[in-house]
Write a protein that holds these residues in place. Structure first.
Motif, PDB file in Angstrom:
ATOM      1  N   UNK A 109       0.845  -1.197   0.000  1.00  0.00           N
ATOM      2  CA  UNK A 109       0.000   0.000   0.000  1.00  0.00           C
ATOM      3  C   UNK A 109       0.875   1.239   0.000  1.00  0.00           C
ATOM      4  N   UNK A 110       0.249   2.346  -0.371  1.00  0.00           N
ATOM      5  CA  UNK A 110       0.942   3.621  -0.278  1.00  0.00           C
ATOM      6  C   UNK A 110       1.519   4.093  -1.596  1.00  0.00           C
ATOM      7  N   UNK A 111       2.511   4.942  -1.466  1.00  0.00           N
ATOM      8  CA  UNK A 111       3.155   5.584  -2.602  1.00  0.00           C
ATOM      9  C   UNK A 111       4.622   5.208  -2.609  1.00  0.00           C
ATOM     10  N   UNK A 112       5.121   4.832  -3.763  1.00  0.00           N
ATOM     11  CA  UNK A 112       6.531   4.487  -3.936  1.00  0.00           C
ATOM     12  C   UNK A 112       7.222   5.684  -4.580  1.00  0.00           C
ATOM     13  N   UNK A 113       8.419   5.987  -4.112  1.00  0.00           N
ATOM     14  CA  UNK A 113       9.216   7.063  -4.705  1.00  0.00           C
ATOM     15  C   UNK A 113      10.445   6.468  -5.359  1.00  0.00           C
ATOM     16  N   UNK A 114      10.691   6.867  -6.598  1.00  0.00           N
ATOM     17  CA  UNK A 114      11.886   6.444  -7.315  1.00  0.00           C
ATOM     18  C   UNK A 114      12.806   7.633  -7.513  1.00  0.00           C
ATOM     19  N   UNK A 115      14.097   7.414  -7.296  1.00  0.00           N
ATOM     20  CA  UNK A 115      15.095   8.467  -7.484  1.00  0.00           C
ATOM     21  C   UNK A 115      16.209   7.949  -8.372  1.00  0.00           C
ATOM     22  N   UNK A 116      16.413   8.609  -9.511  1.00  0.00           N
ATOM     23  CA  UNK A 116      17.479   8.242 -10.446  1.00  0.00           C
ATOM     24  C   UNK A 116      18.645   9.194 -10.261  1.00  0.00           C
ATOM     25  N   UNK A 117      19.837   8.620 -10.087  1.00  0.00           N
ATOM     26  CA  UNK A 117      21.051   9.420 -10.007  1.00  0.00           C
ATOM     27  C   UNK A 117      22.050   8.869 -11.025  1.00  0.00           C
ATOM     28  N   UNK A 118      22.817   9.757 -11.655  1.00  0.00           N
ATOM     29  CA  UNK A 118      23.742   9.295 -12.685  1.00  0.00           C
ATOM     30  C   UNK A 118      24.920   8.520 -12.123  1.00  0.00           C
ATOM     31  N   UNK A 119      25.292   7.480 -12.837  1.00  0.00           N
ATOM     32  CA  UNK A 119      26.528   6.728 -12.581  1.00  0.00           C
ATOM     33  C   UNK A 119      27.558   7.136 -13.623  1.00  0.00           C
ATOM     34  N   UNK A 120      27.084   7.283 -14.880  1.00  0.00           N
ATOM     35  CA  UNK A 120      27.961   7.680 -15.984  1.00  0.00           C
ATOM     36  C   UNK A 120      27.147   8.517 -16.957  1.00  0.00           C
ATOM     37  N   UNK A 121      27.663   9.687 -17.305  1.00  0.00           N
ATOM     38  CA  UNK A 121      27.019  10.547 -18.296  1.00  0.00           C
ATOM     39  C   UNK A 121      28.024  10.822 -19.409  1.00  0.00           C
ATOM     40  N   UNK A 122      27.919  10.054 -20.473  1.00  0.00           N
ATOM     41  CA  UNK A 122      28.850  10.198 -21.585  1.00  0.00           C
ATOM     42  C   UNK A 122      28.191  10.809 -22.798  1.00  0.00           C
ATOM     43  N   UNK A 123      28.931  10.785 -23.903  1.00  0.00           N
ATOM     44  CA  UNK A 123      28.437  11.345 -25.157  1.00  0.00           C
ATOM     45  C   UNK A 123      27.451  10.402 -25.830  1.00  0.00           C
ATOM     46  N   UNK A 124      27.673   9.083 -25.687  1.00  0.00           N
ATOM     47  CA  UNK A 124      26.809   8.112 -26.359  1.00  0.00           C
ATOM     48  C   UNK A 124      26.052   7.195 -25.396  1.00  0.00           C
ATOM     49  N   UNK A 125      26.463   7.156 -24.131  1.00  0.00           N
ATOM     50  CA  UNK A 125      25.789   6.319 -23.128  1.00  0.00           C
ATOM     51  C   UNK A 125      25.562   7.105 -21.846  1.00  0.00           C
ATOM     52  N   UNK A 126      24.430   6.804 -21.214  1.00  0.00           N
ATOM     53  CA  UNK A 126      24.134   7.354 -19.892  1.00  0.00           C
ATOM     54  C   UNK A 126      23.623   6.203 -19.019  1.00  0.00           C
ATOM     55  N   UNK A 127      24.223   6.042 -17.845  1.00  0.00           N
ATOM     56  CA  UNK A 127      23.815   4.977 -16.926  1.00  0.00           C
ATOM     57  C   UNK A 127      23.375   5.612 -15.615  1.00  0.00           C
TER      58      UNK A 127
END
Length: 152
Positions: A109-127
């Motif tokens: 029950x309730x509300x789930x919160x998701x938080x995305x934080x970068x591990x890698x931010x490149x020119x062709x890939x982002x993780x």
């Protein structure tokens, strides 16, 4: 795009999903996507450094009454993809190429919160790492998503 598309309906969808008006032009004619709407996902913070959204457990459960594991992954992919798109900038497209999930505890029950934080931010890939928590701040699942950034 549906032949019933109107800019007014898209603006309503974006506002209902918590997308600030200054970001609407970046989403063009695509909006947040029908699955985001169906799952009840609402963004609460949008930036390159952090992408946060909530999702209700109600309506997204498996047969035993717990939040479906796939719902965790939908929230994670939504956050990771939007975060990668923010990093890539206007006019770019991103596509998910890998996602994994570890489920740590169930929630009924309730509300789930998701938080995305970068591990890698490149020119062709982002993780990104995406952590889902319950209303008490307990970790429910951890996902990692990699998006490929396509040329403009």
């Amino acid at each position: 795009m549906s032949e019933n598309f109107t800019p007014h309906l898209l603006a309503d969808e974006l506002l209902a999903a918590g997308v600030p008006q200054e970001i609407h032009p970046m989403l063009g004619r695509h909006g947040v996507g029908s699955l985001v709407v169906k799952m009840g996902i609402v963004f609460t913070h949008m930036s390159v450094e952090s992408m946060v959204a909530t999702m209700p457990v109600d309506g997204n459960t498996q047969v035993t009454g717990l939040l479906h594991g796939g719902a965790h992954v939908v929230l994670a992919e939504t956050l990771g993809s939007f975060a990668a798109a923010f990093h890539a900038g206007p006019g770019s497209k991103v596509v998910g190429i890998e996602i994994n999930a570890t489920h740590h505890r169930g929630v009924a029950a309730g509300l789930v919160t998701g938080t995305a934080t970068p591990i890698h931010l490149g020119r062709t890939l982002a993780t990104h790492e995406v952590v889902m928590t319950d209303e008490q701040g307990r970790r429910l699942s951890t996902c990692r998503i990699t998006n490929m950034i396509l040329a403009r």
